[in-house]
Write a protein that holds these residues in place. Structure first.
Motif, short mmCIF file in Angstrom:
data_model
loop_
_atom_site.label_atom_id
_atom_site.label_comp_id
_atom_site.label_asym_id
_atom_site.label_seq_id
_atom_site.Cartn_x
_atom_site.Cartn_y
_atom_site.Cartn_z
N ILE A 13 0.84 -1.20 0.00
CA ILE A 13 0.00 0.00 0.00
C ILE A 13 0.88 1.25 0.00
O ILE A 13 0.54 2.25 -0.64
CB ILE A 13 -1.03 -0.01 1.17
N PRO A 116 -7.19 3.71 2.60
CA PRO A 116 -7.18 3.80 1.14
C PRO A 116 -7.16 2.39 0.55
O PRO A 116 -7.07 1.42 1.30
CB PRO A 116 -5.84 4.50 0.86
N ASN A 117 -7.24 2.27 -0.74
CA ASN A 117 -7.02 0.95 -1.33
C ASN A 117 -5.92 1.02 -2.39
O ASN A 117 -5.37 2.09 -2.67
CB ASN A 117 -8.33 0.30 -1.82
N CYS A 119 -5.83 0.99 -5.43
CA CYS A 119 -6.03 1.83 -6.61
C CYS A 119 -5.51 3.25 -6.39
O CYS A 119 -5.52 4.07 -7.32
CB CYS A 119 -7.51 1.86 -7.01
N SER A 120 -5.03 3.53 -5.18
CA SER A 120 -4.37 4.81 -4.90
C SER A 120 -3.29 5.09 -5.94
O SER A 120 -3.04 6.24 -6.30
CB SER A 120 -3.66 4.75 -3.53
N SER A 125 -8.59 5.38 -5.75
CA SER A 125 -8.96 4.70 -4.50
C SER A 125 -10.33 5.20 -4.03
O SER A 125 -10.83 6.23 -4.49
CB SER A 125 -7.92 5.02 -3.43
N THR A 127 -11.58 6.05 -0.27
CA THR A 127 -10.85 6.17 0.99
C THR A 127 -11.70 6.80 2.08
O THR A 127 -12.27 7.87 1.87
CB THR A 127 -9.58 7.05 0.76
#
Ligand SMILES: NC(=O)c1ccc[n+]([C@@H]2O[C@H](COP(=O)([O-])OP(=O)(O)OC[C@H]3O[C@@H](n4cnc5c(N)ncnc54)[C@H](OP(=O)(O)O)[C@@H]3O)[C@@H](O)[C@H]2O)c1
Length: 269
Positions: A13, A116-117, A119-120, A125, A127
């Protein structure tokens, strides 16, 4: 002068967030590692320039982002505590770890908990974020940073565990869903080189429509696609027979329960 951000833990992450910020944020970013395993986490050679093993790097950081596993949080904070200035803001992305648990060790700094995920990395993301003891100006700065990672919503902290389950883990269940569409596509003769691209655009397009047509219920949107005796009806019938809504519900509930479990680290955190 650019603000100083130190990210602790150069894992998956952290890489997603830092690679995005290095491209679009105006900040002086460093990443604190404890071993060379980060070399397996996708850091490109130019990104590796920001990685350091010097714990003193956290001193005088404007923002310290904790991106370690929940089980490593206690040791990490114990290592860094004496170096963290009371004027720094500490932001955690660790699943399940509460602001109260961090506050137990760090009495003075502002604390932010966010989820967050992955895809940030491309700024897409979803979030959730909660603040504790953070001045308005600093909140605005942090919100602007997290906004660079995608869609962000401030939430009461007790909703961060559910957000972890739904939106932190979310990309994984979307990918599992995509795998099913791709597999079916290939079984039905769609060339493999197109099956992934078509499935991903399908989910993107349908999701964009759900956002834009938010005055219509999802059942109404389904109704726009179904015609009696058609392909959609055949598909929905099988999904209903197999109880897939229940399956998804149970899976996401299990993720929610696990998010709460992850915070059950030694009580002295
Ligand atoms: N992955 C996701 O999609 C995602 C999304 C949202 C939130 N999160 C949260 O983010 C955190 C990290 O997850 P991850 O998937 O990125 O895990 P990960 O890939 O295992 O990364 C964790 C990193 O932390 C490092 N680390 C641990 N203790 C440290 C210390 N004291 N000093 C410096 N570095 C230290 C680890 O180094 P070593 O390799 O040397 O152990 C590793 O590089 C977790 O709490 C998770 O709940 C993850």
């Amino acid at each position: 002068m650019s603000k100083k951000i130190v990210v602790v833990g150069p894992g998956n992450i952290a890489h997603a967030i830092v690679s995005r910020w290095l491209q679009v944020a105006d900040a002086d970013i460093s990443v604190l590692a404890r071993s060379k395993t980060y070399l397996t986490k996708g850091w490109h050679s130019d990104e590796q320039q920001v990685v350091t093993f010097d714990r003193d790097i956290v001193a005088n950081a404007d923002l310290i982002m904790l991106a370690v596993k929940p089980k490593d949080m206690l040791t990490t904070l114990a290592q860094l505590k004496s170096r963290i200035s009371s004027t720094s803001i500490v932001l955690s992305v660790a699943a399940g770890i509460t602001i109260g648990q961090i506050r137990h060790l760090l009495s003075e700094p502002g604390i932010v908990r966010t989820m967050p995920n992955i895809c940030s990395e491309i700024g897409t993301s979803v979030t959730g974020i909660s603040f504790d003891n953070v001045a308005t100006e600093d909140r605005s700065w942090i919100m602007s940073l997290i906004n660079l990672l995608g869609h962000v919503v401030e939430m009461p902290e007790h909703l961060l565990n559910p957000m972890t389950a739904l939106y932190g883990s979310g990309p994984a269940y979307v990918y599992v869903f995509l795998k099913a569409i791709i597999r079916a596509g290939e079984d039905l003769g769609i060339p493999p080189e197109h099956a992934r691209e078509l499935a991903a655009h399908l989910v993107l397009g349908a999701s964009q429509k759900a956002l834009i047509d938010n005055d219509k219920s999802l059942d109404q949107l389904v109704g726009q696609v179904v015609s009696p005796g058609g392909t959609t009806e055949a598909m929905l019938r099988v999904l209903d027979q197999l109880g897939w809504q229940d399956i998804m519900h149970q899976a996401l509930k299990a993720a929610g329960e696990q998010a709460a479990q992850l915070g059950q680290v030694p009580s002295r955190l």
